[in-house]
Design an enzyme around this catalytic site. Sequence first.
Site, PDB file in Angstrom:
ATOM      1  N   TYR A   1       0.835  -1.211   0.000  1.00 25.75           N
ATOM      2  CA  TYR A   1       0.000   0.000   0.000  1.00 25.75           C
ATOM      3  C   TYR A   1       0.866   1.256   0.000  1.00 25.75           C
ATOM      4  CZ  TYR A   1      -3.743   3.209   1.481  1.00 25.75           C
ATOM      5  OH  TYR A   1      -4.652   4.247   1.563  1.00 25.75           O
ATOM      6  N   ASP A   2       1.815   1.306   0.955  1.00 26.50           N
ATOM      7  CA  ASP A   2       2.617   2.529   1.128  1.00 26.50           C
ATOM      8  C   ASP A   2       3.373   2.867  -0.153  1.00 26.50           C
ATOM      9  OD1 ASP A   2       1.754   1.909   3.637  1.00 26.50           O
ATOM     10  OD2 ASP A   2       3.695   1.984   4.613  1.00 26.50           O
TER      11      ASP A   2
ATOM     12  N   VAL B   1      -9.582   0.991  13.197  1.00 23.70           N
ATOM     13  CA  VAL B   1      -9.910   1.125  14.615  1.00 23.70           C
ATOM     14  C   VAL B   1     -11.401   1.412  14.838  1.00 23.70           C
ATOM     15  CG1 VAL B   1      -9.444   2.474  16.693  1.00 23.70           C
ATOM     16  CG2 VAL B   1      -7.587   2.015  15.085  1.00 23.70           C
TER      17      VAL B   1
ATOM     18  N   GLN C   1      -0.333   3.844  21.482  1.00 23.42           N
ATOM     19  CA  GLN C   1      -0.090   4.409  20.148  1.00 23.42           C
ATOM     20  C   GLN C   1      -1.237   5.363  19.802  1.00 23.42           C
ATOM     21  OE1 GLN C   1      -1.123   1.367  20.849  1.00 23.42           O
ATOM     22  NE2 GLN C   1      -1.841   0.193  19.109  1.00 23.42           N
TER      23      GLN C   1
HETATM   24  N1  LIG Z   1     -10.476   5.890   4.280  1.00 25.92           N
HETATM   25  C1  LIG Z   1      -9.341   6.431   4.712  1.00 25.92           C
HETATM   26  O1  LIG Z   1      -9.204   6.725   5.905  1.00 25.92           O
HETATM   27  C2  LIG Z   1      -8.213   6.707   3.748  1.00 25.92           C
HETATM   28  C3  LIG Z   1      -7.001   7.173   4.265  1.00 25.92           C
HETATM   29  C4  LIG Z   1      -5.966   7.441   3.383  1.00 25.92           C
HETATM   30  C5  LIG Z   1      -6.157   7.293   2.019  1.00 25.92           C
HETATM   31  N2  LIG Z   1      -7.330   6.851   1.538  1.00 25.92           N
HETATM   32  C6  LIG Z   1      -7.449   6.694   0.078  1.00 25.92           C
HETATM   33  O2  LIG Z   1      -8.739   7.085  -0.369  1.00 25.92           O
HETATM   34  C7  LIG Z   1      -9.167   6.252  -1.450  1.00 25.92           C
HETATM   35  C8  LIG Z   1     -10.506   5.638  -1.130  1.00 25.92           C
HETATM   36  O3  LIG Z   1     -10.402   4.898   0.088  1.00 25.92           O
HETATM   37  P1  LIG Z   1     -11.696   4.250   0.772  1.00 25.92           P
HETATM   38  O4  LIG Z   1     -11.485   4.277   2.224  1.00 25.92           O
HETATM   39  O5  LIG Z   1     -12.922   4.864   0.189  1.00 25.92           O
HETATM   40  O6  LIG Z   1     -11.544   2.744   0.299  1.00 25.92           O
HETATM   41  P2  LIG Z   1     -12.617   1.766  -0.361  1.00 25.92           P
HETATM   42  O7  LIG Z   1     -12.003   0.410  -0.403  1.00 25.92           O
HETATM   43  O8  LIG Z   1     -13.929   1.904   0.315  1.00 25.92           O
HETATM   44  O9  LIG Z   1     -12.752   2.357  -1.832  1.00 25.92           O
HETATM   45  C9  LIG Z   1     -11.852   2.043  -2.857  1.00 25.92           C
HETATM   46  C10 LIG Z   1     -12.638   1.750  -4.119  1.00 25.92           C
HETATM   47  O10 LIG Z   1     -11.739   1.484  -5.188  1.00 25.92           O
HETATM   48  C11 LIG Z   1     -12.270   0.396  -5.945  1.00 25.92           C
HETATM   49  N3  LIG Z   1     -11.183  -0.242  -6.663  1.00 25.92           N
HETATM   50  C12 LIG Z   1     -10.086  -0.862  -6.150  1.00 25.92           C
HETATM   51  N4  LIG Z   1      -9.305  -1.333  -7.135  1.00 25.92           N
HETATM   52  C13 LIG Z   1      -9.899  -0.980  -8.310  1.00 25.92           C
HETATM   53  C14 LIG Z   1      -9.579  -1.178  -9.679  1.00 25.92           C
HETATM   54  N5  LIG Z   1      -8.474  -1.839 -10.056  1.00 25.92           N
HETATM   55  N6  LIG Z   1     -10.417  -0.680 -10.618  1.00 25.92           N
HETATM   56  C15 LIG Z   1     -11.551  -0.017 -10.262  1.00 25.92           C
HETATM   57  N7  LIG Z   1     -11.900   0.205  -8.984  1.00 25.92           N
HETATM   58  C16 LIG Z   1     -11.090  -0.293  -8.015  1.00 25.92           C
HETATM   59  C17 LIG Z   1     -12.921  -0.499  -4.896  1.00 25.92           C
HETATM   60  O11 LIG Z   1     -13.845  -1.416  -5.426  1.00 25.92           O
HETATM   61  C18 LIG Z   1     -13.553   0.536  -3.969  1.00 25.92           C
HETATM   62  O12 LIG Z   1     -14.859   0.862  -4.378  1.00 25.92           O
HETATM   63  C19 LIG Z   1      -8.057   5.209  -1.662  1.00 25.92           C
HETATM   64  O13 LIG Z   1      -7.239   5.640  -2.718  1.00 25.92           O
HETATM   65  C20 LIG Z   1      -7.299   5.240  -0.360  1.00 25.92           C
HETATM   66  O14 LIG Z   1      -5.953   4.883  -0.542  1.00 25.92           O
HETATM   67  C21 LIG Z   1      -8.359   6.527   2.372  1.00 25.92           C
END
Ligand SMILES: NC(=O)c1ccc[n+]([C@@H]2O[C@H](COP(=O)([O-])OP(=O)(O)OC[C@H]3O[C@@H](n4cnc5c(N)ncnc54)[C@H](O)[C@@H]3O)[C@@H](O)[C@H]2O)c1
Length: 318
Positions: free
Chosen positions: A146-147, A188, A210
Amino acid sequence: MNQRAVVTGGAGFLGSHLCDALLAEGWKVVVVDNLLTGRRSNIAHLAHEPRFEFVEKDICEPFDVGKVDYVFHFACPASPVDYGTHGVETLKVGSLGTFHALDVARKYGAKYFISSTSECYGDPLEHPQKETYWGHVNPIGPRSVYDEAKRFSEAVTMAYRRYYKVDTRIVRIFNTYGPRMQLNDGRVVPNFMKQAIRGEDLTVYGDGSQTRSFCYVSDEIDGFMRLSRSDEALPVNIGNPDEFTILECAKIVLKVVGSKSQIRYEPLPQDDPKQRQPDISKARQLLGWEPKIALETGLRLSLDYFKKAVAEEVVTTR
Ligand SMILES: NC(=O)c1ccc[n+]([C@@H]2O[C@H](COP(=O)([O-])OP(=O)(O)OC[C@H]3O[C@@H](n4cnc5c(N)ncnc54)[C@H](O)[C@@H]3O)[C@@H](O)[C@H]2O)c1
């Protein structure tokens, strides 16, 4: 307004709330999502909205949904459970998927916005984290799928800006919570809410000292919308700087749910960051943004959703 935006990952937690905000501002919105970790139920309320379209597609393959004015790239498994299960898919969507989303923006001369993450800072040696901090990341540990995917997607974004003049923005999102989160995603807030609602012990990893900061989803989306309207190209932290120990968070959850559950301690997972807190001075100055919803209030606003999710076992109905 007749502007059209594509939201990759728009059937996910944050993407679906972003769709609501864009529609409320008059945008036409098309979601491209393969439902890997998202759910149709997150966008079910938009089914009869004439300005909304859903395309089920994996963005690791090139995609073209016609002319758009803005590309919001949110597709990526985001929770430790999801990227732990889908490690390779996470690396692919962060790399191939990011190229494809940027190619759409380049083709149509559209603006571009990528959801990056506080995970870019890894287990930070600087606290709180400013955007100028380059991070302390294990490139081969279990979280690296991920990172490093996210760090790479920031690099690709900046490259398309430098070499192809795409008009880009990067948000570094810190822990966000609220309705439409998956119940069993290992984070969490849903963990504690689920356990407290079920009357089970709350699992705390390590000694609970933490710290984390938690941003309510409406604050987070407000930050995205403001950044999307700005011209800032370099990353901007959007998150809530109020810092809580995991143990404090557990106690607030017990209060909000009105639960008599106890706390159970488990060993700390590998590479679990000890501290995470955004420095949001840049967002304050640049966007006039800061979060308004305190943790206890946000948990109260989320309680009905989590109760319903527990009742329906949302996780099994993707
Ligand atoms: N929720 C948080 O606290 C948080 C924190 C940091 C970053 N983010 C970033 O925000 C974004 C959304 O996160 P989220 O919490 O809504 O996650 P989530 O898993 O609910 O949403 C991600 C979406 O991307 C879709 N997806 C994944 N791979 C795909 C692909 N290859 N093609 C098409 N769709 C695809 C999934 O089906 C899902 O609907 C992400 O990029 C995540 O890294 C979220």
